[in-house]
Design an enzyme around this catalytic site. Structure first.
Site, short mmCIF file in Angstrom:
data_model
loop_
_atom_site.label_atom_id
_atom_site.label_comp_id
_atom_site.label_asym_id
_atom_site.label_seq_id
_atom_site.Cartn_x
_atom_site.Cartn_y
_atom_site.Cartn_z
CG LEU A 44 -1.85 1.18 1.40
CD1 LEU A 44 -3.22 0.73 1.92
CD2 LEU A 44 -1.28 2.22 2.36
CG LEU A 45 1.60 5.33 -2.83
CD1 LEU A 45 2.34 5.32 -4.17
CD2 LEU A 45 0.33 6.15 -2.96
CG ASN A 46 -0.39 6.04 3.45
OD1 ASN A 46 0.38 5.11 3.54
ND2 ASN A 46 -0.62 6.83 4.47
CG ASP A 47 -0.07 10.48 3.85
OD1 ASP A 47 -1.03 9.80 3.48
OD2 ASP A 47 0.05 10.92 5.00
CD GLN A 63 3.82 7.40 5.74
OE1 GLN A 63 3.26 6.73 6.59
NE2 GLN A 63 5.05 7.83 5.89
CE1 TYR A 106 2.29 5.18 10.84
CE2 TYR A 106 1.04 6.71 12.19
CZ TYR A 106 1.25 5.44 11.70
OH TYR A 106 0.38 4.43 12.07
CB SER A 107 3.15 11.88 6.70
OG SER A 107 2.61 10.98 5.79
CG ASP A 167 0.98 13.85 9.24
OD1 ASP A 167 1.60 12.81 9.48
OD2 ASP A 167 -0.26 13.89 9.13
CD GLU A 221 -4.73 11.94 9.14
OE1 GLU A 221 -4.31 11.02 9.86
OE2 GLU A 221 -5.28 11.71 8.04
#
Ligand code: FRU
Length: 490
Positions: A44-47, A63, A106-107, A167, A221
Protein backbone atom coordinates in the site's frame (compact mmCIF):
# COMPACT_ATOMS: atom_id res chain seq x y z
CA UNK A 1 -5.43 -13.63 4.54
CA UNK A 2 -6.66 -12.04 7.70
CA UNK A 3 -4.90 -8.79 8.52
CA UNK A 4 -4.55 -9.17 12.26
CA UNK A 5 -2.55 -6.62 14.22
CA UNK A 6 0.42 -9.02 14.21
CA UNK A 7 0.22 -9.46 10.45
CA UNK A 8 0.14 -5.69 9.88
CA UNK A 9 3.22 -5.06 11.95
CA UNK A 10 5.42 -7.59 10.17
CA UNK A 11 8.18 -5.75 8.41
CA UNK A 12 10.31 -6.38 5.36
CA UNK A 13 12.93 -8.18 7.44
CA UNK A 14 10.41 -10.91 8.31
CA UNK A 15 10.14 -12.14 4.74
CA UNK A 16 12.63 -13.61 2.30
CA UNK A 17 13.42 -12.12 -1.10
CA UNK A 18 11.52 -15.02 -2.71
CA UNK A 19 8.41 -14.23 -0.67
CA UNK A 20 8.68 -10.59 -1.67
CA UNK A 21 9.03 -11.60 -5.34
CA UNK A 22 5.99 -13.78 -5.23
CA UNK A 23 4.08 -10.78 -3.83
CA UNK A 24 5.26 -8.65 -6.74
CA UNK A 25 4.21 -11.40 -9.19
CA UNK A 26 0.69 -11.13 -7.87
CA UNK A 27 0.84 -7.37 -8.43
CA UNK A 28 1.80 -7.94 -12.06
CA UNK A 29 -1.32 -10.01 -12.66
CA UNK A 30 -3.41 -6.95 -11.86
CA UNK A 31 -5.28 -5.48 -14.84
CA UNK A 32 -5.17 -2.03 -13.20
CA UNK A 33 -1.47 -1.14 -13.13
CA UNK A 34 -0.95 2.47 -14.11
CA UNK A 35 1.22 3.79 -16.95
CA UNK A 36 2.18 7.27 -15.84
CA UNK A 37 1.45 7.53 -12.15
CA UNK A 38 3.74 6.62 -9.25
CA UNK A 39 2.50 3.33 -7.78
CA UNK A 40 3.92 0.79 -5.31
CA UNK A 41 5.80 -2.36 -6.42
CA UNK A 42 3.60 -4.18 -3.90
CA UNK A 43 1.52 -3.34 -0.86
CA UNK A 44 0.00 0.00 0.00
CA UNK A 45 1.09 3.52 -0.92
CA UNK A 46 -0.32 6.51 0.90
CA UNK A 47 0.85 10.09 1.51
CA UNK A 48 3.59 11.71 -0.59
CA UNK A 49 6.43 12.75 1.75
CA UNK A 50 9.69 14.67 1.63
CA UNK A 51 8.99 16.13 -1.83
CA UNK A 52 11.93 18.33 -2.90
CA UNK A 53 14.07 19.46 -5.83
CA UNK A 54 17.57 18.75 -4.57
CA UNK A 55 20.89 18.95 -6.45
CA UNK A 56 19.27 18.83 -9.88
CA UNK A 57 16.72 16.08 -9.25
CA UNK A 58 13.28 15.65 -7.77
CA UNK A 59 13.15 13.42 -4.74
CA UNK A 60 9.81 12.13 -3.69
CA UNK A 61 9.02 9.60 -1.00
CA UNK A 62 5.76 8.00 -0.04
CA UNK A 63 4.23 6.15 2.85
CA UNK A 64 4.59 2.46 2.12
CA UNK A 65 3.42 -0.74 3.72
CA UNK A 66 5.22 -3.37 1.62
CA UNK A 67 3.46 -6.58 2.57
CA UNK A 68 -0.17 -5.99 1.68
CA UNK A 69 -2.91 -3.54 0.68
CA UNK A 70 -3.50 -2.44 4.26
CA UNK A 71 -2.21 0.23 6.65
CA UNK A 72 0.51 -1.55 8.60
CA UNK A 73 4.11 -0.89 9.51
CA UNK A 74 5.00 2.15 7.38
CA UNK A 75 8.27 2.84 5.55
CA UNK A 76 9.23 5.75 3.31
CA UNK A 77 9.74 4.55 -0.26
CA UNK A 78 11.98 6.73 -2.44
CA UNK A 79 11.50 7.68 -6.11
CA UNK A 80 13.74 10.04 -8.11
CA UNK A 81 13.36 11.93 -11.36
CA UNK A 82 14.97 14.63 -13.51
CA UNK A 83 11.49 15.96 -14.23
CA UNK A 84 8.11 15.59 -12.59
CA UNK A 85 6.92 12.60 -14.58
CA UNK A 86 9.61 9.92 -15.14
CA UNK A 87 10.13 8.72 -11.58
CA UNK A 88 12.51 5.85 -10.97
CA UNK A 89 12.00 3.45 -8.05
CA UNK A 90 14.85 3.53 -5.57
CA UNK A 91 13.47 1.40 -2.75
CA UNK A 92 12.72 2.01 0.91
CA UNK A 93 14.78 4.68 2.66
CA UNK A 94 13.31 5.27 6.08
CA UNK A 95 12.85 2.01 7.97
CA UNK A 96 10.85 1.80 11.18
CA UNK A 97 13.90 0.50 12.99
CA UNK A 98 14.28 2.52 16.21
CA UNK A 99 12.22 2.75 19.37
CA UNK A 100 10.97 6.15 18.19
CA UNK A 101 9.47 4.87 14.95
CA UNK A 102 9.00 1.22 15.91
CA UNK A 103 5.38 1.18 14.69
CA UNK A 104 5.80 3.21 11.55
CA UNK A 105 7.82 5.97 9.93
CA UNK A 106 4.84 8.26 9.40
CA UNK A 107 4.49 11.31 7.17
CA UNK A 108 6.81 14.26 6.97
CA UNK A 109 8.81 16.52 4.73
CA UNK A 110 12.36 17.41 3.79
CA UNK A 111 14.64 20.42 3.71
CA UNK A 112 18.02 21.15 2.19
CA UNK A 113 20.59 22.61 4.59
CA UNK A 114 23.86 23.47 2.86
CA UNK A 115 24.35 20.47 0.61
CA UNK A 116 22.56 17.95 2.82
CA UNK A 117 19.05 16.62 2.79
CA UNK A 118 17.20 16.27 6.10
CA UNK A 119 13.93 14.44 6.58
CA UNK A 120 11.51 15.53 9.30
CA UNK A 121 8.83 12.98 10.08
CA UNK A 122 6.66 11.43 12.75
CA UNK A 123 7.81 8.24 14.38
CA UNK A 124 4.87 6.20 15.53
CA UNK A 125 5.66 4.25 18.67
CA UNK A 126 3.30 2.01 20.60
CA UNK A 127 3.89 0.89 24.17
CA UNK A 128 3.27 -2.67 25.34
CA UNK A 129 -0.27 -1.58 26.21
CA UNK A 130 -0.64 -0.29 22.69
CA UNK A 131 -0.63 3.34 23.74
CA UNK A 132 0.57 5.61 20.96
CA UNK A 133 3.59 7.85 21.55
CA UNK A 134 4.40 10.11 18.61
CA UNK A 135 7.99 11.27 18.18
CA UNK A 136 9.06 13.99 15.78
CA UNK A 137 12.30 12.84 14.23
CA UNK A 138 14.95 14.34 11.99
CA UNK A 139 17.00 11.99 9.79
CA UNK A 140 20.05 12.87 7.72
CA UNK A 141 20.68 11.21 4.38
CA UNK A 142 24.14 10.38 3.07
CA UNK A 143 25.14 10.83 -0.58
CA UNK A 144 23.71 7.42 -1.43
CA UNK A 145 20.37 8.50 0.11
CA UNK A 146 20.64 6.14 3.04
CA UNK A 147 19.61 7.30 6.48
CA UNK A 148 22.75 8.16 8.37
CA UNK A 149 21.39 9.40 11.63
CA UNK A 150 18.03 9.70 13.34
CA UNK A 151 17.38 12.06 16.21
CA UNK A 152 14.12 12.42 18.11
CA UNK A 153 13.32 16.13 18.36
CA UNK A 154 10.08 16.00 20.33
CA UNK A 155 8.63 13.21 22.42
CA UNK A 156 4.86 12.90 22.83
CA UNK A 157 2.47 15.79 22.33
CA UNK A 158 2.19 19.13 24.10
CA UNK A 159 -0.21 19.66 26.97
CA UNK A 160 -3.76 20.06 25.82
CA UNK A 161 -3.32 17.80 22.79
CA UNK A 162 -3.80 14.07 22.25
CA UNK A 163 -1.39 11.53 20.76
CA UNK A 164 -2.78 12.37 17.30
CA UNK A 165 0.10 14.66 16.63
CA UNK A 166 1.94 14.17 13.35
CA UNK A 167 3.12 15.12 9.85
CA UNK A 168 5.65 17.98 10.27
CA UNK A 169 6.09 20.18 7.18
CA UNK A 170 9.36 22.06 7.59
CA UNK A 171 10.70 25.31 6.16
CA UNK A 172 13.48 27.80 6.77
CA UNK A 173 12.90 31.51 7.41
CA UNK A 174 14.96 34.32 9.03
CA UNK A 175 17.72 31.93 10.03
CA UNK A 176 15.34 29.65 11.92
CA UNK A 177 13.59 26.42 11.09
CA UNK A 178 9.85 26.05 11.46
CA UNK A 179 7.40 23.28 11.03
CA UNK A 180 3.64 23.13 10.95
CA UNK A 181 2.17 19.93 12.36
CA UNK A 182 -1.26 18.28 12.57
CA UNK A 183 -2.81 17.98 16.02
CA UNK A 184 -5.94 17.19 17.98
CA UNK A 185 -6.93 19.03 21.14
CA UNK A 186 -8.02 17.02 24.18
CA UNK A 187 -11.50 18.39 23.36
CA UNK A 188 -11.20 16.42 20.07
CA UNK A 189 -10.88 19.27 17.62
CA UNK A 190 -8.35 19.45 14.79
CA UNK A 191 -5.57 22.05 14.85
CA UNK A 192 -2.31 22.99 13.12
CA UNK A 193 0.57 23.93 15.46
CA UNK A 194 3.80 25.72 14.67
CA UNK A 195 7.24 24.93 16.09
CA UNK A 196 10.37 26.99 15.80
CA UNK A 197 13.89 25.58 15.95
CA UNK A 198 17.42 26.94 15.87
CA UNK A 199 20.40 25.73 13.89
CA UNK A 200 21.06 23.01 16.46
CA UNK A 201 17.54 21.69 15.88
CA UNK A 202 16.21 22.63 19.31
CA UNK A 203 12.52 23.10 18.64
CA UNK A 204 9.88 24.73 20.81
CA UNK A 205 6.16 25.21 20.37
CA UNK A 206 5.07 28.66 19.19
CA UNK A 207 1.39 27.76 19.38
CA UNK A 208 -1.69 27.04 17.30
CA UNK A 209 -2.35 28.75 14.04
CA UNK A 210 -5.22 31.05 14.93
CA UNK A 211 -7.81 30.39 12.28
CA UNK A 212 -11.53 31.04 12.29
CA UNK A 213 -12.08 27.26 12.19
CA UNK A 214 -12.24 26.40 15.87
CA UNK A 215 -14.61 23.47 15.47
CA UNK A 216 -13.83 21.97 12.11
CA UNK A 217 -13.28 18.22 12.35
CA UNK A 218 -11.69 16.12 15.09
CA UNK A 219 -8.19 15.93 13.60
CA UNK A 220 -6.18 17.83 10.98
CA UNK A 221 -3.64 15.69 9.13
CA UNK A 222 -0.82 16.69 6.79
CA UNK A 223 -0.78 20.50 7.10
CA UNK A 224 1.31 22.51 4.63
CA UNK A 225 1.84 26.26 5.01
CA UNK A 226 3.39 28.43 2.30
CA UNK A 227 3.38 31.80 0.60
CA UNK A 228 2.00 32.04 -2.90
CA UNK A 229 2.23 35.44 -4.54
CA UNK A 230 1.32 37.82 -1.76
CA UNK A 231 -1.01 35.36 -0.04
CA UNK A 232 -0.52 32.68 2.58
CA UNK A 233 -2.03 29.27 2.06
CA UNK A 234 -2.65 26.59 4.69
CA UNK A 235 -3.48 23.19 3.23
CA UNK A 236 -4.69 20.53 5.65
CA UNK A 237 -6.83 17.40 5.82
CA UNK A 238 -9.65 17.69 8.34
CA UNK A 239 -11.24 14.46 9.49
CA UNK A 240 -14.81 14.30 10.76
CA UNK A 241 -16.61 16.93 8.67
CA UNK A 242 -20.25 16.27 7.90
CA UNK A 243 -21.28 16.23 4.25
CA UNK A 244 -22.83 19.56 3.27
CA UNK A 245 -24.67 19.51 -0.07
CA UNK A 246 -22.10 18.67 -2.76
CA UNK A 247 -19.27 19.41 -0.32
CA UNK A 248 -17.31 17.04 1.94
CA UNK A 249 -18.69 13.85 0.42
CA UNK A 250 -15.62 11.69 0.96
CA UNK A 251 -14.66 9.94 4.18
CA UNK A 252 -12.02 12.63 4.95
CA UNK A 253 -11.38 15.97 3.27
CA UNK A 254 -8.41 17.78 1.89
CA UNK A 255 -8.47 21.49 1.26
CA UNK A 256 -7.09 24.90 2.06
CA UNK A 257 -7.67 28.30 3.55
CA UNK A 258 -6.06 31.34 1.95
CA UNK A 259 -5.35 34.81 3.34
CA UNK A 260 -2.69 36.48 5.45
CA UNK A 261 -0.67 34.73 8.09
CA UNK A 262 1.44 36.51 10.70
CA UNK A 263 4.26 34.35 12.10
CA UNK A 264 4.59 36.64 15.14
CA UNK A 265 1.00 36.40 16.34
CA UNK A 266 0.19 33.11 14.52
CA UNK A 267 -2.99 34.74 13.35
CA UNK A 268 -4.34 33.70 9.98
CA UNK A 269 -6.99 35.93 8.43
CA UNK A 270 -8.65 33.86 5.79
CA UNK A 271 -11.59 33.05 3.56
CA UNK A 272 -13.61 29.84 3.94
CA UNK A 273 -12.19 26.32 3.62
CA UNK A 274 -12.12 25.10 0.01
CA UNK A 275 -11.68 21.49 -1.10
CA UNK A 276 -8.70 20.94 -3.37
CA UNK A 277 -10.36 18.22 -5.39
CA UNK A 278 -13.95 17.22 -6.00
CA UNK A 279 -13.47 13.59 -7.09
CA UNK A 280 -13.57 10.39 -5.05
CA UNK A 281 -9.89 9.73 -4.43
CA UNK A 282 -7.65 12.52 -3.25
CA UNK A 283 -5.96 13.06 0.11
CA UNK A 284 -2.83 14.13 2.00
CA UNK A 285 -1.19 16.28 -0.71
CA UNK A 286 2.23 17.83 -0.29
CA UNK A 287 3.81 20.80 -2.07
CA UNK A 288 7.32 21.89 -2.89
CA UNK A 289 9.08 24.43 -5.10
CA UNK A 290 9.78 23.14 -8.61
CA UNK A 291 12.94 23.61 -10.65
CA UNK A 292 11.15 26.55 -12.32
CA UNK A 293 10.46 28.12 -8.93
CA UNK A 294 6.75 27.35 -8.93
CA UNK A 295 4.69 25.77 -6.17
CA UNK A 296 3.83 22.20 -7.21
CA UNK A 297 1.52 19.74 -5.51
CA UNK A 298 1.25 15.97 -5.62
CA UNK A 299 -1.50 14.14 -3.76
CA UNK A 300 -2.32 10.61 -2.73
CA UNK A 301 -4.93 9.24 -5.16
CA UNK A 302 -6.68 7.31 -2.44
CA UNK A 303 -8.25 7.62 0.99
CA UNK A 304 -7.87 5.81 4.30
CA UNK A 305 -10.34 3.19 5.57
CA UNK A 306 -11.62 2.02 2.17
CA UNK A 307 -10.98 -1.27 0.37
CA UNK A 308 -10.11 -0.98 -3.31
CA UNK A 309 -10.49 -3.55 -6.13
CA UNK A 310 -6.69 -3.84 -6.50
CA UNK A 311 -6.45 -5.26 -2.97
CA UNK A 312 -6.84 -8.83 -4.28
CA UNK A 313 -3.67 -8.26 -6.31
CA UNK A 314 -1.78 -7.19 -3.20
CA UNK A 315 -1.38 -3.52 -4.00
CA UNK A 316 -3.32 -0.30 -3.46
CA UNK A 317 -3.20 3.32 -4.59
CA UNK A 318 -0.99 5.66 -6.57
CA UNK A 319 -0.02 9.34 -6.57
CA UNK A 320 -1.66 12.07 -8.66
CA UNK A 321 -0.05 13.92 -11.54
CA UNK A 322 1.95 16.99 -10.43
CA UNK A 323 -0.05 20.23 -10.36
CA UNK A 324 1.19 23.81 -10.47
CA UNK A 325 -0.57 26.10 -7.98
CA UNK A 326 -1.40 29.73 -8.66
CA UNK A 327 -3.65 32.21 -6.88
CA UNK A 328 -6.42 33.97 -8.73
CA UNK A 329 -8.96 36.08 -6.88
CA UNK A 330 -8.23 34.32 -3.59
CA UNK A 331 -8.69 30.87 -5.10
CA UNK A 332 -6.09 28.27 -5.88
CA UNK A 333 -5.84 27.38 -9.55
CA UNK A 334 -4.35 23.96 -10.22
CA UNK A 335 -2.98 23.10 -13.65
CA UNK A 336 -1.06 20.04 -14.76
CA UNK A 337 2.69 20.60 -14.65
CA UNK A 338 4.01 21.07 -18.22
CA UNK A 339 6.41 18.10 -17.77
CA UNK A 340 3.36 15.88 -18.29
CA UNK A 341 3.34 17.00 -21.95
CA UNK A 342 6.56 14.99 -22.42
CA UNK A 343 4.35 11.90 -22.34
CA UNK A 344 2.51 12.82 -25.54
CA UNK A 345 3.14 10.42 -28.41
CA UNK A 346 0.65 11.32 -31.14
CA UNK A 347 -2.45 13.42 -31.44
CA UNK A 348 -5.75 13.69 -33.20
CA UNK A 349 -7.84 16.85 -33.56
CA UNK A 350 -11.54 17.29 -34.29
CA UNK A 351 -13.94 20.19 -34.45
CA UNK A 352 -17.60 19.31 -34.16
CA UNK A 353 -21.14 20.26 -33.34
CA UNK A 354 -22.80 17.99 -30.83
CA UNK A 355 -26.56 17.82 -31.09
CA UNK A 356 -29.04 15.55 -29.36
CA UNK A 357 -27.55 12.51 -31.08
CA UNK A 358 -24.50 10.83 -29.77
CA UNK A 359 -21.21 11.52 -31.44
CA UNK A 360 -18.75 8.79 -30.66
CA UNK A 361 -15.02 9.31 -30.78
CA UNK A 362 -12.67 6.38 -30.58
CA UNK A 363 -10.08 7.04 -27.94
CA UNK A 364 -6.72 7.27 -29.62
CA UNK A 365 -5.21 4.99 -26.95
CA UNK A 366 -7.83 3.55 -24.60
CA UNK A 367 -5.85 3.12 -21.40
CA UNK A 368 -3.58 6.16 -21.53
CA UNK A 369 -4.73 9.35 -23.09
CA UNK A 370 -5.20 13.02 -22.61
CA UNK A 371 -8.40 14.52 -23.97
CA UNK A 372 -8.68 18.29 -24.25
CA UNK A 373 -12.06 19.80 -24.97
CA UNK A 374 -12.83 23.43 -25.56
CA UNK A 375 -16.39 24.56 -25.76
CA UNK A 376 -16.75 27.16 -28.49
CA UNK A 377 -20.47 27.70 -28.08
CA UNK A 378 -23.00 26.01 -25.84
CA UNK A 379 -26.72 26.24 -26.51
CA UNK A 380 -27.61 22.98 -24.84
CA UNK A 381 -29.10 22.55 -21.40
CA UNK A 382 -26.98 19.52 -20.66
CA UNK A 383 -23.73 18.26 -22.12
CA UNK A 384 -22.60 14.71 -21.41
CA UNK A 385 -19.32 13.01 -22.00
CA UNK A 386 -19.22 9.28 -21.45
CA UNK A 387 -16.15 7.06 -21.56
CA UNK A 388 -17.18 3.47 -22.19
CA UNK A 389 -15.94 0.04 -23.20
CA UNK A 390 -17.41 -2.95 -25.04
CA UNK A 391 -18.81 -4.54 -21.91
CA UNK A 392 -20.88 -1.43 -21.27
CA UNK A 393 -18.97 -0.09 -18.35
CA UNK A 394 -19.03 3.67 -18.46
CA UNK A 395 -17.93 6.71 -16.55
CA UNK A 396 -20.22 9.64 -17.11
CA UNK A 397 -19.55 13.35 -16.93
CA UNK A 398 -22.42 15.82 -17.20
CA UNK A 399 -22.58 19.56 -17.18
CA UNK A 400 -25.83 21.43 -16.65
CA UNK A 401 -25.61 24.88 -18.21
CA UNK A 402 -28.46 26.31 -16.16
CA UNK A 403 -27.08 25.43 -12.76
CA UNK A 404 -23.37 25.31 -13.77
CA UNK A 405 -23.11 22.04 -11.87
CA UNK A 406 -20.54 19.56 -13.15
CA UNK A 407 -20.99 15.90 -12.19
CA UNK A 408 -18.87 12.75 -12.32
CA UNK A 409 -20.78 9.47 -12.09
CA UNK A 410 -18.74 6.31 -11.70
CA UNK A 411 -21.58 4.05 -10.61
CA UNK A 412 -21.38 1.97 -13.82
CA UNK A 413 -17.65 2.41 -14.40
CA UNK A 414 -16.53 -1.12 -13.44
CA UNK A 415 -15.54 -2.53 -10.08
CA UNK A 416 -15.85 -0.10 -7.19
CA UNK A 417 -14.14 0.60 -3.89
CA UNK A 418 -16.30 -0.29 -0.88
CA UNK A 419 -17.52 2.14 1.79
CA UNK A 420 -18.84 4.67 -0.67
CA UNK A 421 -22.53 4.30 -1.22
CA UNK A 422 -22.93 7.27 -3.49
CA UNK A 423 -20.92 6.96 -6.69
CA UNK A 424 -21.59 10.50 -7.91
CA UNK A 425 -19.61 13.60 -7.09
CA UNK A 426 -20.42 17.09 -8.27
CA UNK A 427 -19.07 20.56 -8.09
CA UNK A 428 -20.60 23.98 -8.51
CA UNK A 429 -18.51 25.83 -11.11
CA UNK A 430 -17.86 29.58 -10.81
CA UNK A 431 -18.60 30.20 -14.51
CA UNK A 432 -19.90 28.42 -17.56
CA UNK A 433 -17.93 25.37 -18.68
CA UNK A 434 -15.33 26.41 -21.24
CA UNK A 435 -12.60 23.81 -21.18
CA UNK A 436 -11.69 20.38 -19.92
CA UNK A 437 -8.39 18.63 -19.73
CA UNK A 438 -8.83 14.96 -18.93
CA UNK A 439 -6.11 12.40 -18.19
CA UNK A 440 -7.05 8.74 -18.34
CA UNK A 441 -4.66 6.07 -17.11
CA UNK A 442 -5.52 2.36 -16.76
CA UNK A 443 -7.33 2.90 -13.47
CA UNK A 444 -7.78 6.63 -12.97
CA UNK A 445 -9.21 9.83 -14.33
CA UNK A 446 -8.08 13.38 -13.53
CA UNK A 447 -10.31 16.16 -14.83
CA UNK A 448 -9.08 19.76 -14.87
CA UNK A 449 -12.05 22.06 -15.39
CA UNK A 450 -11.85 25.60 -16.81
CA UNK A 451 -8.05 25.87 -16.77
CA UNK A 452 -7.77 24.38 -13.29
CA UNK A 453 -10.38 26.31 -11.31
CA UNK A 454 -11.72 22.91 -10.21
CA UNK A 455 -10.25 19.41 -10.33
CA UNK A 456 -11.86 15.99 -9.99
CA UNK A 457 -9.65 12.96 -9.40
CA UNK A 458 -10.88 9.40 -9.19
CA UNK A 459 -9.78 5.82 -9.44
CA UNK A 460 -11.75 3.67 -11.91
CA UNK A 461 -11.58 -0.09 -12.25
CA UNK A 462 -13.05 -1.16 -15.61
CA UNK A 463 -12.78 -4.80 -16.69
CA UNK A 464 -11.34 -3.55 -19.96
CA UNK A 465 -10.12 -0.09 -20.94
CA UNK A 466 -12.63 2.54 -22.02
CA UNK A 467 -12.41 2.70 -25.77
CA UNK A 468 -15.00 5.29 -26.69
CA UNK A 469 -15.79 8.86 -25.82
CA UNK A 470 -19.47 9.51 -26.42
CA UNK A 471 -20.53 13.15 -26.60
CA UNK A 472 -24.14 14.22 -26.47
CA UNK A 473 -26.30 17.20 -25.59
CA UNK A 474 -29.86 17.88 -24.50
CA UNK A 475 -32.03 20.56 -26.11
CA UNK A 476 -29.45 22.41 -28.11
CA UNK A 477 -26.14 22.24 -29.88
CA UNK A 478 -22.65 22.42 -28.44
CA UNK A 479 -19.82 23.46 -30.73
CA UNK A 480 -16.54 22.11 -29.52
CA UNK A 481 -12.99 21.35 -30.42
CA UNK A 482 -11.29 18.27 -29.13
CA UNK A 483 -7.69 17.25 -29.18
CA UNK A 484 -6.56 13.85 -28.00
CA UNK A 485 -3.10 12.54 -27.26
CA UNK A 486 -1.79 9.07 -26.77
CA UNK A 487 0.46 9.10 -23.72
CA UNK A 488 3.41 6.88 -23.04
CA UNK A 489 4.67 5.30 -19.86
CA UNK A 490 6.00 7.72 -17.25
C1 FRU B 1 -2.57 10.47 6.37
C2 FRU B 1 -1.85 9.76 7.50
C3 FRU B 1 -0.90 10.69 8.23
C4 FRU B 1 0.09 9.72 8.83
C5 FRU B 1 0.20 8.70 7.73
C6 FRU B 1 0.48 7.29 8.20
O1 FRU B 1 -3.03 9.60 5.39
O2 FRU B 1 -2.80 9.20 8.41
O3 FRU B 1 -1.52 11.52 9.17
O4 FRU B 1 1.31 10.31 9.11
O5 FRU B 1 -1.02 8.71 7.03
O6 FRU B 1 0.71 6.45 7.13
Amino acid sequence: MEWTREARYRGLSSISNEEFESMSDKVHQSPWRQYFHVQPVSGLLNDPNGFIYFKGQYHLFYQWYPLGPVHGLKYWYHVVSDDLIHFENKGPVVYPDTTYDSHGAYSGSSIQIEDQLYLFYTGNHRTKDWERVPYQIVATLNDAFQVKDKQPLIEGSPQGYTDHFRDPKVWQENGNYYFVIGAQTTAQTGRALIYQGDTTFKFHLLGEIQTGLSDFGYMWECPDLFKLGNKDVLIFCPQGLEADGVKYRNIYQSGYIIGDFDLKTLEMKHDGFVELDHGFDFYAPQTTISKEGERVLIGWMGLPDINYPTDVYNWAHCLTLPRVLKVKENTLIQTVHPDVEKLRVRSNETTMDITNDNTVLDLIQPDRSEINISIVENEADVLSIVFSNQVEEAVKITYDKNTEVFELDRSQSGELPNNQDNQKRSVQLFDALKSLRIFIDTSSIEIFINEGTHVMTSRLFPVEPYQYCQLSSESGTVKMETKQYELKRG
